[in-house]
Structure formats: C-alpha cells, structure tokens
Write a protein that holds these residues in place. Structure first.
Motif, PDB file in Angstrom:
ATOM      1  N   ASP A  23      29.178  77.584 -64.632  1.00 19.93           N
ATOM      2  CA  ASP A  23      28.929  78.119 -65.970  1.00 19.93           C
ATOM      3  C   ASP A  23      29.873  79.298 -66.233  1.00 19.93           C
ATOM      4  N   GLU A  62      31.769  68.604 -65.082  1.00 16.74           N
ATOM      5  CA  GLU A  62      32.914  67.862 -65.573  1.00 16.74           C
ATOM      6  C   GLU A  62      34.057  68.098 -64.594  1.00 16.74           C
ATOM      7  N   LYS A  77      33.659  72.101 -63.816  1.00 22.38           N
ATOM      8  CA  LYS A  77      33.036  73.079 -64.716  1.00 22.38           C
ATOM      9  C   LYS A  77      31.756  72.494 -65.309  1.00 22.38           C
ATOM     10  N   SER A  78      30.927  73.393 -65.785  1.00 25.62           N
ATOM     11  CA  SER A  78      29.623  72.987 -66.286  1.00 25.62           C
ATOM     12  C   SER A  78      29.732  72.291 -67.645  1.00 25.62           C
ATOM     13  N   THR A  79      28.864  71.334 -67.877  1.00 22.66           N
ATOM     14  CA  THR A  79      28.767  70.695 -69.189  1.00 22.66           C
ATOM     15  C   THR A  79      27.622  71.372 -69.960  1.00 22.66           C
ATOM     16  N   LYS A  80      27.446  70.977 -71.216  1.00 19.82           N
ATOM     17  CA  LYS A  80      26.352  71.509 -72.019  1.00 19.82           C
ATOM     18  C   LYS A  80      25.015  71.186 -71.344  1.00 19.82           C
ATOM     19  N   LYS A  81      24.913  69.945 -70.837  1.00 26.52           N
ATOM     20  CA  LYS A  81      23.699  69.519 -70.148  1.00 26.52           C
ATOM     21  C   LYS A  81      23.459  70.375 -68.896  1.00 26.52           C
ATOM     22  N   ASN A  83      24.512  73.479 -68.430  1.00 27.49           N
ATOM     23  CA  ASN A  83      24.104  74.824 -68.862  1.00 27.49           C
ATOM     24  C   ASN A  83      22.629  74.863 -69.238  1.00 27.49           C
ATOM     25  N   GLU A  84      22.205  73.815 -69.937  1.00 27.72           N
ATOM     26  CA  GLU A  84      20.794  73.763 -70.358  1.00 27.72           C
ATOM     27  C   GLU A  84      19.865  73.667 -69.154  1.00 27.72           C
TER      28      GLU A  84
END
Ligand SMILES: [Zn+2]
Length: 101
Positions: A23, A62, A77-81, A83-84
């Motif tokens: 993140d 990703e 790196k982190s995806t939106k999913k 991070n959530e």
C-alpha cells in the motif's frame, strides 16, 4: 510444536504485513525477505513467492516487471481490493489487540 503454532499464526499475519507495505510503495521479493528479517522473521523465497502469486490471483496485488540495470525485476503493489482488505483487517486487528493486550 510451539514453533509450528507460532509459524502458522505468523503466516496469517504475513498477509497484513505484505498488504501494508504494498500500500505504501511497490516492492520486490528479496526486499520483502529483508524486511521480514528486520522484524525477526525469516522466510525463504520458496515460501514467499507462492504467497505473492496467490495474492496476485486473489486480486490483492498487481505484478509489474521493471528493467533495473538490465535485469528484469518483478514488483508488487496493492490493488484497490487489497487496500480495502487491509483497512478491514486493521480494524479487526485493532479490536482484537485492544482486547488481549
Ligand atoms: Zn514491515
């Protein structure tokens, strides 16, 4: 026996640790191994890479290939999913830690 149990619990926490760093900034595998070492936790590439692969398949991370001085390095790196999920895990962890500590 005790070591095995501790290892099992830590392997679960690895997810949170990976999501936390992914993140903040993209990272590559050997960087994460060094990072974990800094926390007193040794993890071999043979253990870490399957975890990263699973997390990519789950849509949490990703993968991006970058050319670093002529060498191809895989960055995560982190995806939106991702991070959530991290936000959710942090909330649950806060409650749990608050109770047991
Ligand atoms: Zn860390």
């Amino acid at each position: 026996m005790k070591e095995q149990i501790i290892r099992k619990i830590f392997n679960g926490l690895i997810y949170i640790h990976i999501l936390h760093h992914a993140d903040e900034e993209s990272f590559y595998g050997s960087w994460m191994i060094e990072e974990l070492k800094g926390h007193g936790y040794s993890m071999s590439p043979g253990t870490l890479y399957p975890v990263l692969k699973t997390m990519v398949e789950e849509g949490l991370l990703e993968k991006e290939e970058k050319n670093v001085n002529g060498k191809i390095r895989k960055y995560y790196k982190s995806t939106k999913k991702g991070n959530e999920l991290l936000l959710e895990l942090k909330e649950s962890l806060k409650v749990l830690v608050g109770e047991v500590m």
